[in-house]
Design an enzyme around this catalytic site. Sequence first.
Site, mmCIF file in Angstrom:
data_model
loop_
_atom_site.group_PDB
_atom_site.id
_atom_site.type_symbol
_atom_site.label_atom_id
_atom_site.label_comp_id
_atom_site.label_asym_id
_atom_site.label_seq_id
_atom_site.Cartn_x
_atom_site.Cartn_y
_atom_site.Cartn_z
ATOM 1 N N GLY A 6 0.863 -1.186 0.000
ATOM 2 C CA GLY A 6 0.000 0.000 0.000
ATOM 3 C C GLY A 6 0.891 1.225 0.000
ATOM 4 O O GLY A 6 0.604 2.254 0.591
ATOM 5 N N GLY A 9 -0.320 4.903 -1.066
ATOM 6 C CA GLY A 9 -1.457 5.541 -0.381
ATOM 7 C C GLY A 9 -1.010 6.777 0.387
ATOM 8 O O GLY A 9 0.155 7.176 0.344
ATOM 9 N N ARG A 34 -0.648 -0.157 -8.119
ATOM 10 C CA ARG A 34 -0.237 0.648 -9.291
ATOM 11 C C ARG A 34 1.039 1.386 -8.946
ATOM 12 O O ARG A 34 1.277 1.699 -7.780
ATOM 13 C CB ARG A 34 -1.344 1.631 -9.690
ATOM 14 C CG ARG A 34 -1.576 2.758 -8.695
ATOM 15 C CD ARG A 34 -2.647 3.704 -9.205
ATOM 16 N NE ARG A 34 -3.974 3.103 -9.060
ATOM 17 C CZ ARG A 34 -4.643 3.096 -7.910
ATOM 18 N NH1 ARG A 34 -4.123 3.607 -6.827
ATOM 19 N NH2 ARG A 34 -5.836 2.542 -7.838
ATOM 20 N N TYR A 140 -15.676 -0.152 7.183
ATOM 21 C CA TYR A 140 -14.255 0.123 7.414
ATOM 22 C C TYR A 140 -13.951 0.025 8.910
ATOM 23 O O TYR A 140 -12.990 -0.610 9.329
ATOM 24 C CB TYR A 140 -13.941 1.525 6.896
ATOM 25 C CG TYR A 140 -12.621 2.094 7.305
ATOM 26 C CD1 TYR A 140 -12.557 3.101 8.273
ATOM 27 C CD2 TYR A 140 -11.436 1.667 6.721
ATOM 28 C CE1 TYR A 140 -11.343 3.654 8.641
ATOM 29 C CE2 TYR A 140 -10.222 2.227 7.093
ATOM 30 C CZ TYR A 140 -10.190 3.216 8.048
ATOM 31 O OH TYR A 140 -8.984 3.767 8.415
ATOM 32 N N LYS A 144 -11.634 -2.800 10.804
ATOM 33 C CA LYS A 144 -10.452 -2.435 11.593
ATOM 34 C C LYS A 144 -10.559 -3.013 13.010
ATOM 35 O O LYS A 144 -9.573 -3.467 13.584
ATOM 36 C CB LYS A 144 -10.287 -0.909 11.647
ATOM 37 C CG LYS A 144 -9.818 -0.288 10.333
ATOM 38 C CD LYS A 144 -8.434 -0.796 9.929
ATOM 39 C CE LYS A 144 -7.899 -0.126 8.672
ATOM 40 N NZ LYS A 144 -6.563 -0.681 8.275
#
Length: 313
Positions: A6, A9, A34, A140, A144
Amino acid sequence: KILIIGANGQIGTELVKALRAIHGSNQVIAADIRKPADSEGDEGPFELVSVTDADNLRRVFEAHKPTQVYLLAAILSAVGEKNPKMAWDLNMTGLLLVLDYAIEFKVAKLFWPSSIAVFGPNSPKENTPQYCVMDPNSVYGFSKLAGERWCEYYFEKYGLDVRSIRYPGLIGWKAAPGGGTTDYAVHIFHEALTNGKYTSFLSEGTELPMMHMDDAIRATLALMDAPAESLSIRSSYNLAGLSFTPEQLGEEIKKHIPGFELSYVDTDPRQAIADSWPKSIDDTQARTDWGWQPEFDLPRMVEDMLTNLKKIK
Ligand code: VAH
């Protein structure tokens, strides 16, 4: 070797820079779905990988044998409410795969970010403690919360040295936020400089726990450097920086841009998410266990954001 999953980010971008500055570029492998758009200068090892692709993810562990792993890939609160099953799947599958690969490849330390989103409508709103009622109602948020339970379970059951922080809303200028409810507090600076005005998707009285990204990165490295025996929390540490409302943030920006105009939308789905979260956080345990101390208050955060964004705009 340090693997950051990640890496492109909001947190990952800054963590890669910080860790490459300390350990050297070649010691830090950046992994993401990406490549970074403007991969200027600090080229270092990069791996194209999705945390839901078990085989490719395993290949990355096999190829680099990381001693430390930061798993930052996740779908945040606002995007998660638009794609609940995808958010649950990505957030949980990614964590469960990395927990197992960390055991298999004998990773010495694993970092995984949690969030103040683990608190819910019935959690105390002010100075929310490390332990209390937690009824998160965003996918989310409860992904978590479940993730915190898994981290503590892998520590207790397998001795995995996994460490975690419940980040507040993070405000930085080096990387754009992605899909969060607190993102208004980053967008406002860009719009203030470009247009001299901003329309907030959260109402003027919405007080939320926030933190300058520099404080968040420093806290993350301090936690990872702390001796294991000093850590009393293996779910995730509460961490606090500063709390403010959009109106208070707007007033501070006006000290630098006098004509700045702040307005508010009538309704936005993110308001309900924000209303379910605490206004301020008690981070006593982080201060006790690993000497945490925030450095950015509202005036310093606003001054730093505007000064640095002006340079790169
Ligand atoms: C979000 N920025 O808004 C994230 C964070 C506390 C907020 O978890 O979803």
